[in-house]
Write an enzyme that holds these catalytic residues in place. Structure first.
Site, PDB file in Angstrom:
ATOM      1  N   THR A   1       0.856  -1.190   0.000  1.00  0.00           N
ATOM      2  CA  THR A   1       0.000   0.000   0.000  1.00  0.00           C
ATOM      3  C   THR A   1       0.890   1.238   0.000  1.00  0.00           C
ATOM      4  OG1 THR A   1      -1.543  -1.251   1.360  1.00  0.00           O
ATOM      5  CG2 THR A   1      -1.914   1.112   1.189  1.00  0.00           C
TER       6      THR A   1
ATOM      7  N   GLU B   1      -7.515   2.683   1.123  1.00  0.00           N
ATOM      8  CA  GLU B   1      -8.981   2.650   1.004  1.00  0.00           C
ATOM      9  C   GLU B   1      -9.609   4.039   0.941  1.00  0.00           C
ATOM     10  OE1 GLU B   1      -7.981   2.456   5.389  1.00  0.00           O
ATOM     11  OE2 GLU B   1      -7.238   1.538   3.532  1.00  0.00           O
TER      12      GLU B   1
ATOM     13  N   LYS C   1       2.197   4.694   0.877  1.00  0.00           N
ATOM     14  CA  LYS C   1       2.091   5.613   2.015  1.00  0.00           C
ATOM     15  C   LYS C   1       2.960   6.841   1.749  1.00  0.00           C
ATOM     16  CE  LYS C   1      -0.044   2.337   4.489  1.00  0.00           C
ATOM     17  NZ  LYS C   1      -1.441   2.401   4.901  1.00  0.00           N
TER      18      LYS C   1
ATOM     19  N   LYS D   1      -0.733   7.728   2.947  1.00  0.00           N
ATOM     20  CA  LYS D   1      -1.905   7.426   2.132  1.00  0.00           C
ATOM     21  C   LYS D   1      -2.603   8.664   1.604  1.00  0.00           C
ATOM     22  CE  LYS D   1      -4.553   6.068   6.274  1.00  0.00           C
ATOM     23  NZ  LYS D   1      -5.328   4.931   6.755  1.00  0.00           N
TER      24      LYS D   1
ATOM     25  N   HIS E   1     -11.446  -3.961  -0.470  1.00  0.00           N
ATOM     26  CA  HIS E   1     -11.016  -3.561   0.873  1.00  0.00           C
ATOM     27  C   HIS E   1     -12.232  -3.576   1.795  1.00  0.00           C
ATOM     28  CE1 HIS E   1      -9.391  -1.290   4.219  1.00  0.00           C
ATOM     29  NE2 HIS E   1      -8.192  -1.507   3.723  1.00  0.00           N
TER      30      HIS E   1
END
Length: 460
Positions: free
Chosen positions: A166, A197, A168, A170, A287
């Site tokens: 993911t 998300e 970051k 974010k 998610h």
């Protein structure tokens, strides 16, 4: 003398809806509820109240009951058992006839089964622990757009877990800098990178800019590595129309996968997107943002295994499922129970793993569980052993937190994964020799050695 031909008034639910002699049908939807009745309410009445309120019942007798066949349409509480070790808690089993539910609609199924009954006064708390979806109902759903085997064939990646990350921080990066991070991670050896998300389309990074820069990063990394790469482009939006507009743009860019937050976005939107993804060859990453609001309380809400089953019906190719690592042993069995419900075609009842009913998915495609959240290279042996090949292991901070940068962080994770898979294939015990396997691999990978050093203090 006025006679209306029915007996007006309020009567106990258990007279109509508690039927311990009932034999369940193969077409019934079965539910297991954890019921905590109010003081003075017998468990049979509480269980019957749940069956009534989630099917045909209302609080008083109504004359229009005579215009239909309640015996055909009512939910039935057919069995009640006390919960071991808990005072005044019971598992109530309820059977619902299939006619109560619209075909192919998770939305309608939940509106019936958990729609109104959770605010019921006779209950202190209520939790839906499991559902048995009969094959007759499963067959009305498309399910996941593609499933595990088709995904592997599209990506040309076999016999190992897939690796993700993911991006970051974010929120706050510009689209260009975001794309740069995507490129570095994919170039270093990851299969996927991911929008967080809550990355949708904010002032600092509008969705179209992000999609373009991520696609550029993707193609550059593919050209340089010779591997197929993906970035989960989050199509979640404020309206279904906007969501589909984003998915269509992703397809036009030629990327392999998009993403959706299925609980905040809603099951109707999710099913629409899943249908679009199958029709247009896109994989769909899911998610579960907001799940803990629903599933965290042990005696009230809905267990995640039910939300996972619902997602398999609504449609998704990946879903976040927790990591197990570092948690208690009992959690491990429960988590692996719903991981099997996501991946396997047929799952036997097994109360030790929280599975209350045997579930036959009649060839509905499976979903890859995604392990993410606070994991790093030292966890790799345990993750490989616990989740097996059919999974996605996602390291956010565990990639981007590498002291040398994003690409070396990706290299470290890929080397650790390949080492664990090779060791397992050679018959070594990952649970016992895991740390040793990682140490051996780090001798010929400076990137892995640096990662091992940074996170060595963080214990399981």
């Amino acid at each position: 003398k006025a006679s209306v031909g029915f007996k007006a008034g309020v009567k106990d639910y258990k007279l109509t809806y508690y039927t311990p002699e009932y034999e369940t049908k193969d077409t019934d939807i079965l539910a297991a509820f954890r019921v905590t009745p109010q003081p003075g309410v017998p468990p049979e009445e509480a269980g019957a109240a749940v069956a009534a309120e989630s099917s045909t019942g209302t609080w008083t007798t109504v004359w229009t009951d005579g215009l239909t066949s309640l015996d055909r349409y009512k939910g039935r509480c057919y069995h009640i058992e006390p919960v071991a070790g808990e005072e005044n808690q019971f598992i109530a089993y309820v059977a619902y006839p299939l006619d109560l539910f619209e075909e192919g609609s998770v939305t309608n199924m939940f509106t019936s089964i958990v729609g109104n009954v959770f605010g019921f006064k006779a209950l202190r708390a209520l939790r839906l622990e499991d559902l048995r979806i009969p094959p007759a109902y499963v067959k009305t759903f498309q399910g996941p757009p593609h499933g595990i085997q088709v995904e592997r064939d599209k990506l040309n990646k076999y016999v190992r877990p897939l690796l993700g990350c993911t991006i970051k921080p974010k929120l706050g990066l510009s689209a260009k800098n975001y794309g740069r991070a995507v490129y570095e991670c994919l170039r270093g050896g990851l299969d996927f990178t991911k929008d967080d998300e809550n990355v949708n389309s904010q002032p600092f990074m509008r969705w179209r800019d992000r999609f373009l820069f991520c696609a550029e990063a993707l193609y550059k990394a593919q050209a340089e590595t010779g591997e197929i790469k993906g970035h989960y482009l989050n199509a979640t939006a404020g309206t279904c129309e906007e969501m589909l507009k984003r998915a269509i743009f992703a397809r036009e860019l030629g990327v392999p996968i998009v993403m959706h937050d299925y609980l905040t976005g809603g099951f109707t939107a999710n099913t629409s997107l899943a249908h679009y993804c199958r029709d247009n060859g896109l994989l769909l990453h899911i998610h579960r943002a907001m799940h803990a609001v629903i599933d965290r309380q042990k005696n009230h809400g809905i267990h995640f295994r039910v939300l996972a089953k619902a997602l398999r019906m609504s449609g998704g190719d990946h879903i976040h499922s927790g990591t197990v690592v570092g948690k208690l042993e009992g959690e491990r069995d429960i988590t692996l129970g719903f991981v099997d419900l996501l991946r396997d075609d047929f799952v036997e009842k097994d109360r030790s793993r929280g599975i209350y009913f045997t579930q036959d998915w009649v060839s509905l495609p499976g979903i890859l569980p995604v392990a993410s959240g606070g994991i790093h290279v030292w966890h790799m042996p345990a993750l490989t052993e616990i989740f097996g090949d059919d999974s996605v292991l996602q390291f956010g901070g565990g990639t981007l937190g590498h002291p040398w940068g994003n690409a070396p962080g990706a290299v470290a994770n890929r080397v650790a994964l390949e080492a664990c898979v090779q060791a397992r294939n050679e018959g070594r015990d990952l649970a016992r020799e895991g740390n040793e396997i990682i140490r051996e691999a780090s001798k010929w990978s400076p990137e892995l050695a640096a990662a091992c050093e940074v996170w060595k203090e963080i214990k399981f």
